[in-house]
Structures are given as structure tokens and as C-alpha cells.
Design an enzyme around this catalytic site. Structure first.
Site, mmCIF file in Angstrom:
data_model
loop_
_atom_site.group_PDB
_atom_site.id
_atom_site.type_symbol
_atom_site.label_atom_id
_atom_site.label_comp_id
_atom_site.label_asym_id
_atom_site.label_seq_id
_atom_site.Cartn_x
_atom_site.Cartn_y
_atom_site.Cartn_z
ATOM 1 N N ASP A 4 -2.522 -8.285 -4.818
ATOM 2 C CA ASP A 4 -2.249 -9.067 -3.603
ATOM 3 C C ASP A 4 -3.482 -9.675 -2.935
ATOM 4 O O ASP A 4 -3.594 -9.657 -1.701
ATOM 5 C CB ASP A 4 -1.491 -8.205 -2.581
ATOM 6 C CG ASP A 4 -0.119 -7.771 -3.101
ATOM 7 O OD1 ASP A 4 0.210 -8.072 -4.250
ATOM 8 O OD2 ASP A 4 0.612 -7.113 -2.336
ATOM 9 N N ASP A 44 2.331 -10.592 -3.602
ATOM 10 C CA ASP A 44 3.440 -10.282 -2.723
ATOM 11 C C ASP A 44 4.198 -11.614 -2.597
ATOM 12 O O ASP A 44 3.586 -12.643 -2.283
ATOM 13 C CB ASP A 44 2.859 -9.844 -1.364
ATOM 14 C CG ASP A 44 3.736 -8.862 -0.620
ATOM 15 O OD1 ASP A 44 4.493 -8.102 -1.254
ATOM 16 O OD2 ASP A 44 3.654 -8.849 0.630
ATOM 17 N N HIS A 46 7.595 -12.881 -1.179
ATOM 18 C CA HIS A 46 8.834 -12.573 -0.456
ATOM 19 C C HIS A 46 9.722 -13.803 -0.258
ATOM 20 O O HIS A 46 9.218 -14.905 0.001
ATOM 21 C CB HIS A 46 8.509 -12.021 0.933
ATOM 22 C CG HIS A 46 7.783 -10.707 0.930
ATOM 23 N ND1 HIS A 46 8.186 -9.624 0.180
ATOM 24 C CD2 HIS A 46 6.683 -10.301 1.622
ATOM 25 C CE1 HIS A 46 7.356 -8.612 0.413
ATOM 26 N NE2 HIS A 46 6.432 -8.988 1.271
ATOM 27 N N SER A 52 11.311 -6.986 5.336
ATOM 28 C CA SER A 52 10.120 -6.372 5.930
ATOM 29 C C SER A 52 9.562 -7.198 7.088
ATOM 30 O O SER A 52 8.599 -6.790 7.733
ATOM 31 C CB SER A 52 9.028 -6.177 4.866
ATOM 32 O OG SER A 52 8.372 -7.397 4.568
ATOM 33 N N HIS A 63 5.026 -13.040 6.110
ATOM 34 C CA HIS A 63 3.826 -13.195 5.277
ATOM 35 C C HIS A 63 4.240 -13.407 3.818
ATOM 36 O O HIS A 63 5.301 -12.972 3.391
ATOM 37 C CB HIS A 63 2.930 -11.955 5.378
ATOM 38 C CG HIS A 63 3.563 -10.717 4.811
ATOM 39 N ND1 HIS A 63 4.476 -9.962 5.505
ATOM 40 C CD2 HIS A 63 3.449 -10.135 3.599
ATOM 41 C CE1 HIS A 63 4.889 -8.957 4.758
ATOM 42 N NE2 HIS A 63 4.295 -9.030 3.585
ATOM 43 N N LYS A 88 5.970 -9.772 -6.976
ATOM 44 C CA LYS A 88 6.729 -8.590 -6.540
ATOM 45 C C LYS A 88 7.201 -8.787 -5.102
ATOM 46 O O LYS A 88 6.832 -9.769 -4.462
ATOM 47 C CB LYS A 88 5.827 -7.355 -6.631
ATOM 48 C CG LYS A 88 4.656 -7.450 -5.665
ATOM 49 C CD LYS A 88 3.848 -6.194 -5.675
ATOM 50 C CE LYS A 88 2.752 -6.230 -4.647
ATOM 51 N NZ LYS A 88 3.232 -6.357 -3.247
ATOM 52 N N GLU A 95 10.600 -2.822 0.556
ATOM 53 C CA GLU A 95 9.275 -3.316 0.945
ATOM 54 C C GLU A 95 8.564 -3.957 -0.238
ATOM 55 O O GLU A 95 7.835 -4.928 -0.084
ATOM 56 C CB GLU A 95 8.421 -2.169 1.480
ATOM 57 C CG GLU A 95 9.045 -1.396 2.641
ATOM 58 C CD GLU A 95 8.803 -2.075 3.977
ATOM 59 O OE1 GLU A 95 8.287 -3.200 3.990
ATOM 60 O OE2 GLU A 95 9.138 -1.467 4.999
ATOM 61 N N ALA A 123 -3.434 -4.186 0.023
ATOM 62 C CA ALA A 123 -4.286 -3.469 0.946
ATOM 63 C C ALA A 123 -4.333 -1.996 0.514
ATOM 64 O O ALA A 123 -3.344 -1.459 0.051
ATOM 65 C CB ALA A 123 -3.718 -3.579 2.371
ATOM 66 N N CYS A 127 -0.160 -1.677 -0.640
ATOM 67 C CA CYS A 127 0.165 -2.077 -2.014
ATOM 68 C C CYS A 127 -0.778 -1.491 -3.058
ATOM 69 O O CYS A 127 -0.343 -1.178 -4.166
ATOM 70 C CB CYS A 127 0.260 -3.591 -2.098
ATOM 71 S SG CYS A 127 1.725 -4.177 -1.200
#
Ligand code: VGL
Ligand code: ZN
Length: 175
Positions: A4, A44, A46, A52, A63, A88, A95, A123, A127
Site C-alpha cells: 500500500d 488498497d 476500495h 470502512s 481513501h 485488495k 476491512e 501502514a 496492512c
């Protein structure tokens, strides 16, 4: 495994990790290291109404929405060294912190005969942690390079505790 390293997780982004961009040089150095057979970057990724997000009752600001600039890999990352991108966090209701969750990452690594991973990126306390713990559960040997991770630290010490947790689970944590 570069987790990420995306615009939204670096300063100026929607969910900026303090000094998140400071790991770029170390990431590039690792990505260019011939001891690695494969360089994977997770994103990430989404849907716009992901569970989330705060407007859906989740813990985070909006985000890393699919196909937005915030979800792109950070420009300081040398993309020519990245062999595979794994997206992902696409499932609405989970999440999706781990790169192994809802992806083909495990199969991909096994197909290529890979049994050891170095996990880095953002982070540390979300993740990176969940990806490293899942990798251990799936039977991979795991190393975490502490010079190439940064954490959110919602609570002071979260990143330190996350590193401890990874170490306790069997990861080699250090520089
Ligand atoms: C992450 C919070 C929400 C991460 C992703 O990449 O660590 N943290 N979504
Ligand atoms: Zn997310």
C-alpha cells in the site's frame, strides 16, 4: 512485498501516514536487490462506498477509491521494479487489511515457488501487520524491514506493538 505505498497514505493524501513517503528510497533499494525473485506491490483498492469509510459507519476517511489518483502507487516508487500489482480491499464489508484477504496472492506466490517474504510499506499497524501475520499463517517465512515501514499510530505505540506482534508470531523484524 510492498504494501500500500499509495498517494492516499502519504503526506497530502486522504489517510496520510506520518513520514509515509520517507520510505521511498529504501523501498526502491530493496526492489532492486537481486536477492528477491519477485516484487509484489499491493494496493488498497476500495469501491466508492466501502464499509470502512466514515460515511458508511467505518473508522476511516474515504481513501484509496478504485481508479482515483489517491489509490495510485506513489510516484517515488520505481514502477519498473514491480513485477505484480495485487489489489485488495475490494470487498464491501471487510476491512481488507491483509494482502492475502480476498486476493490470489497466496496462490501467486506458491505458483512461483516462493516461500520467503520481506514485507514493507504502509501502514505498519494495519496492512503491513495483517499481511505479515497472514503470510506466517500460510506458512511463509517472513521478514519485516523496519527502515521501510511507517505506521498510522492512532494510539501512541501502535506501530511498536504491531512489530512486537509480528515478532511474536515468528517474523524476523529488523533492518
Ligand atoms: C490501511 C487503514 C485503512 C493500510 C488501509 O494500508 O494500512 N490502513 N486501509
Ligand atoms: Zn483501506
Amino acid at each position: 512485498m510492498i504494501v500500500d505505498f499509495q498517494n492516499d497514505f502519504t503526506p497530502g493524501g486522504a489517510l496520510a501516514v506520518p513520514e509515509g513517503d520517507a520510505i521511498a528510497d529504501r523501498l526502491n533499494e530493496l526492489a532492486a536487490d537481486p536477492r528477491f525473485d519477485l516484487v509484489v506491490a499491493t494496493r488498497d483498492w476500495h469501491p466508492p462506498d466501502h464499509g470502512s469509510f466514515a460515511d458508511r459507519g467505518g473508522p476511516w476517511p474515504v481513501h484509496c477509491v478504485q481508479d482515483t489518483d489517491g489509490a495510485e502507487l506513489h510516484p517515488a516508487l520505481d514502477r519498473s521494479r514491480v513485477d505484480v500489482i495485487v489489489d485488495k480491499g475490494q470487498d464491501q464489508d471487510t476491512e481488507g487489511y491483509s494482502g492475502f484477504q480476498g486476493t490470489r496472492l497466496g496462490e501467486l506466490l506458491r505458483e512461483r515457488g516462493i516461500d520467503r517474504l520481506t514485507v514493507v510499506g504502509l501502514a505498519t499497524d494495519y496492512c503491513v501487520k495483517n499481511t505479515a501475520l497472514d503470510a506466517l499463517r500460510e506458512g511463509f517465512e517472513v521478514e519485516v524491514d523496519t527502515a521501510a515501514v511507517r505506521g498510522v499510530d492512532v494510539e501512541e505505540g501502535d506501530s511498536e506493538r504491531a512489530l512486537e506482534e509480528m515478532r511474536d508470531a515468528g517474523a524476523k523484524v529488523g533492518e
